[in-house]
Enzyme design. Structure first.
Site, PDB file in Angstrom:
ATOM      1  N   LYS A 117      -6.136  -9.055  10.903  1.00  0.00           N
ATOM      2  CA  LYS A 117      -6.007  -7.610  10.769  1.00  0.00           C
ATOM      3  C   LYS A 117      -7.358  -7.062  10.323  1.00  0.00           C
ATOM      4  O   LYS A 117      -7.880  -7.430   9.269  1.00  0.00           O
ATOM      5  CB  LYS A 117      -4.927  -7.285   9.738  1.00  0.00           C
ATOM      6  CG  LYS A 117      -4.801  -5.796   9.454  1.00  0.00           C
ATOM      7  CD  LYS A 117      -3.605  -5.508   8.568  1.00  0.00           C
ATOM      8  CE  LYS A 117      -3.564  -4.047   8.163  1.00  0.00           C
ATOM      9  NZ  LYS A 117      -2.453  -3.767   7.258  1.00  0.00           N
TER      10      LYS A 117
ATOM     11  N   TYR B  97       3.969   2.560  19.432  1.00  0.00           N
ATOM     12  CA  TYR B  97       4.640   3.838  19.187  1.00  0.00           C
ATOM     13  C   TYR B  97       5.156   4.442  20.489  1.00  0.00           C
ATOM     14  O   TYR B  97       5.835   5.465  20.454  1.00  0.00           O
ATOM     15  CB  TYR B  97       3.678   4.786  18.456  1.00  0.00           C
ATOM     16  CG  TYR B  97       3.266   4.205  17.116  1.00  0.00           C
ATOM     17  CD1 TYR B  97       4.140   4.256  16.030  1.00  0.00           C
ATOM     18  CD2 TYR B  97       2.051   3.544  16.951  1.00  0.00           C
ATOM     19  CE1 TYR B  97       3.804   3.676  14.814  1.00  0.00           C
ATOM     20  CE2 TYR B  97       1.700   2.963  15.742  1.00  0.00           C
ATOM     21  CZ  TYR B  97       2.586   3.032  14.682  1.00  0.00           C
ATOM     22  OH  TYR B  97       2.257   2.449  13.492  1.00  0.00           O
TER      23      TYR B  97
ATOM     24  N   CYS C  66       0.807  -1.240   0.000  1.00  0.00           N
ATOM     25  CA  CYS C  66       0.000   0.000   0.000  1.00  0.00           C
ATOM     26  C   CYS C  66       0.835   1.283   0.000  1.00  0.00           C
ATOM     27  O   CYS C  66       0.418   2.290  -0.540  1.00  0.00           O
ATOM     28  CB  CYS C  66      -1.005   0.010   1.149  1.00  0.00           C
ATOM     29  SG  CYS C  66      -0.264  -0.045   2.791  1.00  0.00           S
TER      30      CYS C  66
ATOM     31  N   CYS D 275      -3.414  -2.520  -0.958  1.00  0.00           N
ATOM     32  CA  CYS D 275      -2.364  -3.431  -0.484  1.00  0.00           C
ATOM     33  C   CYS D 275      -1.989  -4.490  -1.514  1.00  0.00           C
ATOM     34  O   CYS D 275      -1.111  -5.310  -1.280  1.00  0.00           O
ATOM     35  CB  CYS D 275      -2.806  -4.084   0.824  1.00  0.00           C
ATOM     36  SG  CYS D 275      -3.181  -2.864   2.108  1.00  0.00           S
TER      37      CYS D 275
ATOM     38  N   LYS E 134      -4.467  -7.301  15.206  1.00  0.00           N
ATOM     39  CA  LYS E 134      -4.318  -5.858  15.004  1.00  0.00           C
ATOM     40  C   LYS E 134      -5.643  -5.227  14.625  1.00  0.00           C
ATOM     41  O   LYS E 134      -6.319  -5.801  13.766  1.00  0.00           O
ATOM     42  CB  LYS E 134      -3.297  -5.656  13.880  1.00  0.00           C
ATOM     43  CG  LYS E 134      -3.150  -4.233  13.420  1.00  0.00           C
ATOM     44  CD  LYS E 134      -2.196  -4.176  12.272  1.00  0.00           C
ATOM     45  CE  LYS E 134      -2.179  -2.764  11.735  1.00  0.00           C
ATOM     46  NZ  LYS E 134      -1.490  -2.681  10.491  1.00  0.00           N
TER      47      LYS E 134
ATOM     48  N   ARG F 194     -10.552  -0.734   2.488  1.00  0.00           N
ATOM     49  CA  ARG F 194      -9.873  -2.020   2.509  1.00  0.00           C
ATOM     50  C   ARG F 194     -10.774  -3.167   2.975  1.00  0.00           C
ATOM     51  O   ARG F 194     -10.304  -4.228   3.349  1.00  0.00           O
ATOM     52  CB  ARG F 194      -8.657  -1.941   3.439  1.00  0.00           C
ATOM     53  CG  ARG F 194      -7.652  -0.856   3.090  1.00  0.00           C
ATOM     54  CD  ARG F 194      -6.254  -1.263   3.554  1.00  0.00           C
ATOM     55  NE  ARG F 194      -5.343  -0.152   3.784  1.00  0.00           N
ATOM     56  CZ  ARG F 194      -4.783   0.596   2.840  1.00  0.00           C
ATOM     57  NH1 ARG F 194      -5.065   0.377   1.563  1.00  0.00           N
ATOM     58  NH2 ARG F 194      -3.952   1.569   3.162  1.00  0.00           N
TER      59      ARG F 194
END
Ligand code: PBG
Length: 327
Positions: free
Chosen positions: A198, A316, A122, A130, A251, A220
């Site tokens: 996902k 993160y 992607c 993707c 995820k 998506r």
């Protein structure tokens, strides 16, 4: 009034007692730090929707890898933003593609840190999907034609020196295609961390700014999972395990703790959870507004993900967590 003898509060009286009986411990060993790489030199461009994160050129990325290692972080997950995008995502598997350069750069200077590469198209396709898209029709993301390019991408990343590849495109059969390509090229030792379950999630919003990978048309949903489904996640994971996944992944993480829990009960492979960009940014934003204590909220979040069953957390907050854990 008759009390039972057991009084849970006895063990909560002070921090040492609480630590003594704590069931879930966050360790930096199980945390993966995601990073975004761009072309150029001396580039460190802030990502507005993800405070504290940057698009970095390889020279800056290498410094960041060195710093990460010094704080105790063991593993990085790299996402590339190519200079040019096209219909066939050629930047994803180019020998001197952005990720291939980044991997070589890190491996040349900080070889001990684990480098994991995202395997997806992607960021490299002009349309932002993707996989390969036929006639501008997302319902026609060509699964099998995309497999070939995903396998090529994983292979070229591993040849550049990646320690592990992480396919995230949600094409059926991607793990098997990648396993075969690696094995045929004497890279049988390279493990695959598969994004098995996902979901088509709104929580990826900030990432799409960071990776410049928002789809130019459609969404998506034709390849990522429906948030309403749980049994299907188990079927997705089973397929990836059968295809040779070494680590399985769920995820996003926070809105899918039930899926993490079930995956941990049903499979005996290491389980990763991706604490995605939206989960990070919403807490950051609230903290910046003074509405939440970021440190405490972060630890509670990471603890919840681990308590649900994740062995590995991609987050993160990796650097902040490392800093606080070292205190
Ligand atoms: C690439 C990919 C995405 C994320 C990781 N790999 C975006 C997507 O599927 O749109 C999202 C990560 C995040 O939000 O932090 N396919």
């Amino acid at each position: 009034m008759q009390f039972p003898d057991y009084r849970p509060r006895r063990l909560r009286k002070n921090e040492n007692l609480r630590r003594l009986v704590r069931e879930t411990i966050i360790s930096i060993d199980n945390i993966v730090y995601p990073l975004f790489v761009v072309g150029g030199k001396d580039v460190k461009k802030p990502i507005a929707s993800m405070p504290g994160h940057f698009q970095m050129s390889v020279d800056i990325l290498v410094k960041e890898a060195r710093e990460a290692k010094a704080t105790g972080i063991l593993a990085l997950l790299l996402f590339g933003i190519p200079d040019k995008k096209d219909e066939r995502a050629s930047g994803a598997y180019a020998k001197d593609g952005i990720i291939q350069q980044a991997v070589r750069g890190i491996k040349d200077t900080v070889p001990e840190i684990l480098v994991i590469t995202d395997v997806c198209l992607c960021e490299y396709t002009s349309h932002g999907h993707c996989g390969i898209v036929e006639n501008g029709n997302v319902l026609n993301v060509l699964n099998d034609a995309s497999l070939e390019l995903l396998a090529k991408t994983a292979l070229s990343q591993a040849q550049a020196g990646a320690d592990m590849v992480a396919p995230s495109a949600m094409m059926d059969g991607q793990v098997a295609a990648i396993r075969e390509a690696l094995d045929e090229n004497a890279l049988g030792d390279i493990p695959i961390m598969a994004y098995c379950a996902k979901y088509a999630s709104a929580f990826y919003g900030p990432f799409r700014e960071a990776a410049e990978s928002a789809p130019q048309f459609g969404d998506r949903k034709a390849y990522q999972m429906d948030p309403a489904n749980a049994d299907e996640a188990i079927r997705e994971i089973s397929l990836d395990v059968a295809e040779g996944a070494d680590i399985i992944m769920v995820k996003p993480a926070l809105p899918y703790l039930d899926i993490i829990y079930r995956a941990k009960q049903e499979f005996d492979l290491p389980l990763a959870a991706y604490n995605v960009s939206g989960e990070y940014s919403m807490i950051k934003a609230a903290a910046q507004a003074g509405w939440l204590d970021e440190e405490k909220t972060m630890f509670e979040t990471l603890t919840a993900i681990k308590r649900a069953g994740a062995d590995i957390i991609i987050t993160y907050w990796a650097k902040e967590a490392a800093r606080l854990l070292n205190k």
